[in-house]
Design a protein around this motif. Structure first.
Motif, short mmCIF file in Angstrom:
data_model
loop_
_atom_site.label_atom_id
_atom_site.label_comp_id
_atom_site.label_asym_id
_atom_site.label_seq_id
_atom_site.Cartn_x
_atom_site.Cartn_y
_atom_site.Cartn_z
N MET A 67 8.50 -15.14 63.41
CA MET A 67 9.44 -16.20 63.02
C MET A 67 8.78 -17.57 63.15
O MET A 67 8.95 -18.43 62.27
N ASP A 68 8.03 -17.80 64.22
CA ASP A 68 7.34 -19.08 64.39
C ASP A 68 6.31 -19.31 63.30
O ASP A 68 6.19 -20.41 62.76
N GLU A 69 5.54 -18.27 62.97
CA GLU A 69 4.53 -18.38 61.91
C GLU A 69 5.20 -18.71 60.58
O GLU A 69 4.73 -19.57 59.83
N GLU A 70 6.28 -18.03 60.27
CA GLU A 70 7.00 -18.26 59.02
C GLU A 70 7.59 -19.67 58.98
O GLU A 70 7.59 -20.31 57.94
N ALA A 71 8.08 -20.16 60.11
CA ALA A 71 8.70 -21.48 60.18
C ALA A 71 7.66 -22.61 60.07
O ALA A 71 7.98 -23.70 59.63
N ASN A 72 6.43 -22.32 60.47
CA ASN A 72 5.38 -23.34 60.46
C ASN A 72 4.65 -23.45 59.13
O ASN A 72 3.56 -24.03 59.06
N GLY A 73 5.21 -22.89 58.08
CA GLY A 73 4.62 -23.07 56.76
C GLY A 73 3.63 -22.02 56.33
O GLY A 73 3.12 -22.06 55.23
N PRO A 78 7.90 -12.43 51.63
CA PRO A 78 8.74 -12.94 50.53
C PRO A 78 10.23 -12.74 50.84
O PRO A 78 10.62 -11.81 51.54
N VAL A 79 11.04 -13.61 50.29
CA VAL A 79 12.49 -13.58 50.53
C VAL A 79 13.06 -12.22 50.11
O VAL A 79 13.88 -11.64 50.82
N GLY A 80 12.63 -11.70 48.99
CA GLY A 80 13.11 -10.40 48.53
C GLY A 80 12.83 -9.30 49.53
O GLY A 80 13.68 -8.43 49.78
N PHE A 81 11.62 -9.33 50.11
CA PHE A 81 11.26 -8.33 51.12
C PHE A 81 12.17 -8.47 52.34
O PHE A 81 12.66 -7.47 52.88
N LEU A 82 12.39 -9.70 52.78
CA LEU A 82 13.25 -9.92 53.95
C LEU A 82 14.67 -9.42 53.68
O LEU A 82 15.29 -8.80 54.54
N ARG A 83 15.18 -9.68 52.48
CA ARG A 83 16.52 -9.21 52.13
C ARG A 83 16.59 -7.69 52.12
O ARG A 83 17.53 -7.09 52.61
N ASP A 84 15.56 -7.08 51.53
CA ASP A 84 15.51 -5.62 51.52
C ASP A 84 15.44 -5.05 52.93
O ASP A 84 16.10 -4.06 53.25
N LEU A 85 14.66 -5.69 53.77
CA LEU A 85 14.52 -5.25 55.15
C LEU A 85 15.86 -5.35 55.89
O LEU A 85 16.28 -4.40 56.56
#
Length: 184
Positions: A67-73, A78-85
């Motif tokens: 989450m920290d890595e994703e928040a730091n740019g 991908p959003v689609g992968f996160l939604r599927d997950l």
């Protein structure tokens, strides 16, 4: 291969205290989530335990690092992968997802290693060179189809490699002329 504690040969144990501080028991020092991310990249095997309860909280700490890595740019998921997950939680397939994701990641790492090995061996042995060889073989076959007998006559005469290359170039030029005429 995962690295273990140099002294004991065990996983490195990290204790998380109520004040959110992380303590590396193998080197007796406080560390940060960035240090844990670095240890993960280096292949160091570790577990994070709650200092008070002794519960293994490695999963939630690794999730927090992501989450920290994703928040730091440095977004990788991908959003689609996160939604599927997210949609898989509570789904009948949820129990299969961890094994599937691990197998997929192992396959990805294996393919990544093969590609890196191909580049280390040099351009002569890489997949792109093989594609080029296949394309050249197709072009030779097309050349023989358009100008039948030209290569077989050369071989009958015992021509050298340079003669064959010259013949191929000539065939290519003739093919290009024919393609240009067709295109008009």
């Amino acid at each position: 291969m995962a690295k273990r504690d140099a002294q004991t040969g065990d996983k490195v144990t990290i204790k998380k205290y109520a004040n959110r501080r992380l303590y590396n028991t193998s080197c007796s020092s406080y560390i940060t989530l960035d240090d844990l991310a670095k240890m993960t990249r280096e292949g160091t095997e570790f577990e994070v335990v709650d200092a008070k309860t002794g519960d293994d909280i490695t999963h939630s700490i690794l999730t927090q690092i992501i989450m920290d890595e994703e928040a730091n740019g440095t977004q990788m998921l991908p959003v689609g992968f996160l939604r599927d997950l997210i949609s898989m939680y509570g789904n009948s397939m949820q129990s299969m997802m961890p094994q599937y994701l691990e197998a997929s990641m192992a396959s990805f790492r294996e393919n990544q290693a093969k590609i890196q090995e191909a580049f280390r061996e040099g351009l002569g042995n890489n997949p792109i060179a093989k594609i080029h060889e296949n394309n050249m073989a197709m072009m030779r076959a097309v050349g023989q189809a358009i100008l039948p007998g030209s290569r077989s006559e050369d071989k009958a005469k015992g021509s050298s490699d340079s003669d064959e290359i010259a013949a191929l170039r000539k065939q290519m030029e003739e093919m290009q002329k024919k393609l240009d005429e067709i295109g008009k």
